[in-house]
Design a protein around this motif. Structure first.
Motif, PDB file in Angstrom:
ATOM      1  N   ARG A  54       0.792  -1.185   0.047  1.00  0.00           N
ATOM      2  CA  ARG A  54      -0.074   0.030   0.103  1.00  0.00           C
ATOM      3  C   ARG A  54       0.802   1.117  -0.109  1.00  0.00           C
ATOM      4  O   ARG A  54       1.783   1.237   0.833  1.00  0.00           O
ATOM      5  CB  ARG A  54      -0.986  -0.003   1.190  1.00  0.00           C
ATOM      6  CG  ARG A  54      -1.699   1.269   1.193  1.00  0.00           C
ATOM      7  CD  ARG A  54      -2.833   1.276   2.301  1.00  0.00           C
ATOM      8  NE  ARG A  54      -3.705   0.123   1.784  1.00  0.00           N
ATOM      9  CZ  ARG A  54      -4.993   0.027   2.539  1.00  0.00           C
ATOM     10  NH1 ARG A  54      -5.242   0.236   3.604  1.00  0.00           N
ATOM     11  NH2 ARG A  54      -5.865  -0.951   1.837  1.00  0.00           N
ATOM     12  N   CYS A  63       2.392  -1.045   4.994  1.00  0.00           N
ATOM     13  CA  CYS A  63       1.258  -1.857   4.893  1.00  0.00           C
ATOM     14  C   CYS A  63       1.197  -2.511   3.485  1.00  0.00           C
ATOM     15  O   CYS A  63       1.454  -2.071   2.744  1.00  0.00           O
ATOM     16  CB  CYS A  63       0.014  -1.106   5.422  1.00  0.00           C
ATOM     17  SG  CYS A  63      -1.535  -1.976   5.251  1.00  0.00           S
ATOM     18  N   ILE A  65      -1.381  -5.245   1.133  1.00  0.00           N
ATOM     19  CA  ILE A  65      -2.759  -6.109   1.166  1.00  0.00           C
ATOM     20  C   ILE A  65      -2.601  -7.444   0.569  1.00  0.00           C
ATOM     21  O   ILE A  65      -2.001  -7.628  -0.577  1.00  0.00           O
ATOM     22  CB  ILE A  65      -3.767  -5.266   0.193  1.00  0.00           C
ATOM     23  CG1 ILE A  65      -3.940  -3.922   0.652  1.00  0.00           C
ATOM     24  CG2 ILE A  65      -4.965  -6.131   0.238  1.00  0.00           C
ATOM     25  CD1 ILE A  65      -4.588  -3.668   2.053  1.00  0.00           C
ATOM     26  N   GLU A  77      -9.387 -10.716   1.135  1.00  0.00           N
ATOM     27  CA  GLU A  77      -8.169  -9.675   1.222  1.00  0.00           C
ATOM     28  C   GLU A  77      -8.075  -9.252   2.568  1.00  0.00           C
ATOM     29  O   GLU A  77      -9.203  -9.282   3.530  1.00  0.00           O
ATOM     30  CB  GLU A  77      -8.226  -8.411   0.462  1.00  0.00           C
ATOM     31  CG  GLU A  77      -8.197  -8.795  -0.946  1.00  0.00           C
ATOM     32  CD  GLU A  77      -8.282  -7.504  -1.542  1.00  0.00           C
ATOM     33  OE1 GLU A  77      -8.620  -6.336  -0.942  1.00  0.00           O
ATOM     34  OE2 GLU A  77      -7.989  -7.276  -3.111  1.00  0.00           O
ATOM     35  N   SER A  78      -6.846  -9.079   3.381  1.00  0.00           N
ATOM     36  CA  SER A  78      -6.509  -8.533   4.319  1.00  0.00           C
ATOM     37  C   SER A  78      -5.332  -7.738   4.584  1.00  0.00           C
ATOM     38  O   SER A  78      -4.218  -7.928   3.586  1.00  0.00           O
ATOM     39  CB  SER A  78      -6.338  -9.687   5.603  1.00  0.00           C
ATOM     40  OG  SER A  78      -5.071 -10.550   5.226  1.00  0.00           O
ATOM     41  N   GLU A  79      -5.139  -6.929   5.426  1.00  0.00           N
ATOM     42  CA  GLU A  79      -4.333  -5.788   5.508  1.00  0.00           C
ATOM     43  C   GLU A  79      -3.180  -6.424   6.461  1.00  0.00           C
ATOM     44  O   GLU A  79      -3.308  -7.163   7.392  1.00  0.00           O
ATOM     45  CB  GLU A  79      -4.755  -4.458   6.199  1.00  0.00           C
ATOM     46  CG  GLU A  79      -5.150  -3.363   5.520  1.00  0.00           C
ATOM     47  CD  GLU A  79      -5.450  -2.177   6.093  1.00  0.00           C
ATOM     48  OE1 GLU A  79      -5.162  -1.156   5.572  1.00  0.00           O
ATOM     49  OE2 GLU A  79      -5.993  -2.258   7.204  1.00  0.00           O
ATOM     50  N   SER A  80      -1.959  -6.427   6.041  1.00  0.00           N
ATOM     51  CA  SER A  80      -0.955  -6.704   6.945  1.00  0.00           C
ATOM     52  C   SER A  80      -0.026  -5.525   7.321  1.00  0.00           C
ATOM     53  O   SER A  80       0.173  -4.786   6.342  1.00  0.00           O
ATOM     54  CB  SER A  80      -0.063  -7.929   6.223  1.00  0.00           C
ATOM     55  OG  SER A  80      -0.993  -9.111   6.076  1.00  0.00           O
ATOM     56  N   PHE A  81       0.489  -5.610   8.353  1.00  0.00           N
ATOM     57  CA  PHE A  81       1.438  -4.340   9.023  1.00  0.00           C
ATOM     58  C   PHE A  81       2.816  -4.988   9.223  1.00  0.00           C
ATOM     59  O   PHE A  81       2.912  -5.834  10.330  1.00  0.00           O
ATOM     60  CB  PHE A  81       0.855  -3.947  10.140  1.00  0.00           C
ATOM     61  CG  PHE A  81      -0.663  -3.378   9.781  1.00  0.00           C
ATOM     62  CD1 PHE A  81      -0.911  -2.018   9.153  1.00  0.00           C
ATOM     63  CD2 PHE A  81      -1.640  -4.113   9.908  1.00  0.00           C
ATOM     64  CE1 PHE A  81      -2.086  -1.621   9.106  1.00  0.00           C
ATOM     65  CE2 PHE A  81      -3.162  -3.708   9.902  1.00  0.00           C
ATOM     66  CZ  PHE A  81      -3.304  -2.692   9.321  1.00  0.00           C
ATOM     67  N   THR A  95      -1.231  -9.512  10.602  1.00  0.00           N
ATOM     68  CA  THR A  95      -2.621  -9.423   9.763  1.00  0.00           C
ATOM     69  C   THR A  95      -3.645  -8.741  10.538  1.00  0.00           C
ATOM     70  O   THR A  95      -3.672  -8.933  11.813  1.00  0.00           O
ATOM     71  CB  THR A  95      -3.237 -10.929   9.281  1.00  0.00           C
ATOM     72  OG1 THR A  95      -3.531 -11.570  10.310  1.00  0.00           O
ATOM     73  CG2 THR A  95      -2.091 -11.328   8.482  1.00  0.00           C
ATOM     74  N   SER A  96      -4.292  -7.961   9.821  1.00  0.00           N
ATOM     75  CA  SER A  96      -5.623  -7.277  10.361  1.00  0.00           C
ATOM     76  C   SER A  96      -5.501  -5.983  11.153  1.00  0.00           C
ATOM     77  O   SER A  96      -6.058  -5.012  10.979  1.00  0.00           O
ATOM     78  CB  SER A  96      -6.700  -8.304  10.934  1.00  0.00           C
ATOM     79  OG  SER A  96      -7.072  -9.335  10.081  1.00  0.00           O
TER      80      SER A  96
END
Length: 172
Positions: A54, A63, A65, A77-81, A95-96
């Motif tokens: 992202r 981040c 996706i 889909e999930s956000e990951s940091f 994740t998330s």
């Protein structure tokens, strides 16, 4: 040779997980090029289908996706940091939700004289994820649901590190 870390999941709060590791006859720099490519595991996994950064930022706090597909769940889909991004050594993400992740994933590299030990690990929870829905629907089966999910992750992780090994050794 793959080795698996022990895990006897009883409940999601235990944050069950697994790990695999493999010795790769390639320098850590080459292995790092592969593990730091967030899209590469999609070439080997039956569930993970790809990812994209992202805002083009890479490194701690960045981040991305991730896109996944599972026969029992469908596509999501999930956000990951990114939690750890130590070039040539470790790459880890949650994740998330960074403060209450649905899962944590991590690559660790240990450079040797003529090879690199690659370890890929993960843990589920403590935060909610797709597995939380299955557990809520069948709470009496929570240990079995978690054991099956951890086994699925382990299989895909083993495929991924074997694929990385083949790529790294084939191009070194």
């Amino acid at each position: 040779t793959f080795r698996r870390g022990p895990s006897d999941p009883v409940c999601l709060a235990d944050q069950p997980g697994t790990w695999v590791e493999v010795e790769i006859a390639a320098p850590a720099e080459r292995v790092w090029e592969l593990v730091s490519d967030i899209d590469l595991p999609a070439r080997f996994s039956e569930e993970f289908v790809g990812a994209s950064w992202r805002n083009g930022e890479i490194g701690p706090g960045a981040c991305f996706i991730g896109r996944n597909r599972h026969p029992a769940i469908g596509e999501w889909e999930s956000e990951s940091f990114v939690e750890v991004y130590e070039i040539g050594r470790s790459f880890a993400w949650a994740t998330s939700d960074l403060s209450n992740p649905g899962a944590r994933w991590r690559f660790d590299l240990e450079a040797g004289e003529s090879s690199t030990l690659l370890r890929y690990s993960m843990s589920i929870g403590p935060g909610p994820s797709g597995i939380s829905i299955a557990i809520a629907a069948m709470p009496d089966k929570e240990p079995r649901i978690l054991a099956r999910r951890v086994a699925e992750h382990h299989t895909n992780m083993a495929r991924t590190v074997e694929g990385i090994k083949v790529l790294a050794e084939g191009e070194s």
